[in-house]
Design an enzyme around this catalytic site. Structure first.
Site, PDB file in Angstrom:
ATOM      1  N   PRO A   1       0.845  -1.197   0.000  1.00 32.79           N
ATOM      2  CA  PRO A   1       0.000   0.000   0.000  1.00 32.79           C
ATOM      3  C   PRO A   1       0.880   1.247   0.000  1.00 32.79           C
ATOM      4  CG  PRO A   1      -0.301  -1.275   2.033  1.00 32.79           C
ATOM      5  CD  PRO A   1       0.701  -1.991   1.198  1.00 32.79           C
ATOM      6  N   HIS A   2       0.461   2.264  -0.710  1.00 30.87           N
ATOM      7  CA  HIS A   2       1.258   3.483  -0.765  1.00 30.87           C
ATOM      8  C   HIS A   2       0.377   4.686  -1.065  1.00 30.87           C
ATOM      9  CE1 HIS A   2       1.324   1.597  -4.756  1.00 30.87           C
ATOM     10  NE2 HIS A   2       1.322   2.817  -5.240  1.00 30.87           N
ATOM     11  N   GLY A   3       0.887   5.837  -0.657  1.00 30.74           N
ATOM     12  CA  GLY A   3       0.151   7.059  -0.899  1.00 30.74           C
ATOM     13  C   GLY A   3       1.055   8.266  -0.792  1.00 30.74           C
TER      14      GLY A   3
END
Length: 147
Positions: free
Chosen positions: A66-68
Site C-alpha cells: 500500500p502506498h500514498g
C-alpha cells in the site's frame, strides 16, 4: 534507495490481529501518525484508500505494498506490518495477504516514488527475506529480516 533507510522499529508491527483490508489500512495509518506529529492519521488513511480504489496493491505471494502521497511530508516513510491471520486484500493472485510494506511519499515526488516501490518490490521478491519475515516473532525480527 537503501531499504534500511526506510524502515524503523517504531513503524513496524508484528502479528497484528486484523480481519479486513480497511482495518489493516487504519492500523498502518495509526502507526504512521503515532510517532510523527506532522502526519495526520486521517490524511494517511484517505491517501491509502484512494490508491486502493484504483486497484489493489496486493502484489501476490501474501504481500501488499500500500502506498500514498502526503502533502507536507519531507521524506519517504515505510510502515511494515504482518497480520495474523492473513486477510483478503484483493491481491493479484487472489491469495490472502499477511505482509504489508506501506510507503508514504512526499506529494511532489513522482520518479523517486516509483524507484522506491521498485526497490521494495525487489527486496520482497527474495524468498529468504519473506520466509524470515513470516517467521518473525517481533518487530526486531522483521527489521533484521529486511537487512
Amino acid at each position: 534507495m537503501d531499504i534500511q533507510a526506510l524502515v524503523s522499529l517504531d513503524r513496524t508491527e508484528c502479528a497484528v490481529q486484523c480481519n479486513s483490508k480497511k482495518r489493516i489500512l487504519e492500523i498502518i495509518s495509526q502507526i504512521a501518525a503515532k510517532n510523527n506529529p506532522t502526519i495526520d492519521e486521517a490524511v494517511v488513511l484517505s491517501s491509502l484508500l484512494s490508491r486502493e480504489r484504483m486497484g489493489s496493491t496486493g502484489i501476490g505471494n501474501g504481500i501488499a505494498l500500500p502506498h500514498g502521497r502526503l502533502p507536507g511530508l519531507e521524506r519517504v516513510l515505510a510502515i511494515v506490518v504482518t497480520s495474523t491471520p492473513p486477510i483478503d486484500f484483493d491481491a493479484l493472485d487472489d491469495k490472502p495477504v499477511d505482509i504489508f510494506f506501506a510507503l508514504l511519499v512526499p506529494e511532489e515526488q513522482t520518479e523517486g516514488h516509483l524507484q522506491t516501490l521498485a526497490t521494495v518490490a525487489s527486496k520482497l521478491s527474495d524468498k529468504d527475506t519473506i520466509k524470515a519475515i513470516r517467521k518473525a516473532n517481533s518487530s526486531d525480527d522483521i527489521i533484521t529480516a529486511l537487512k
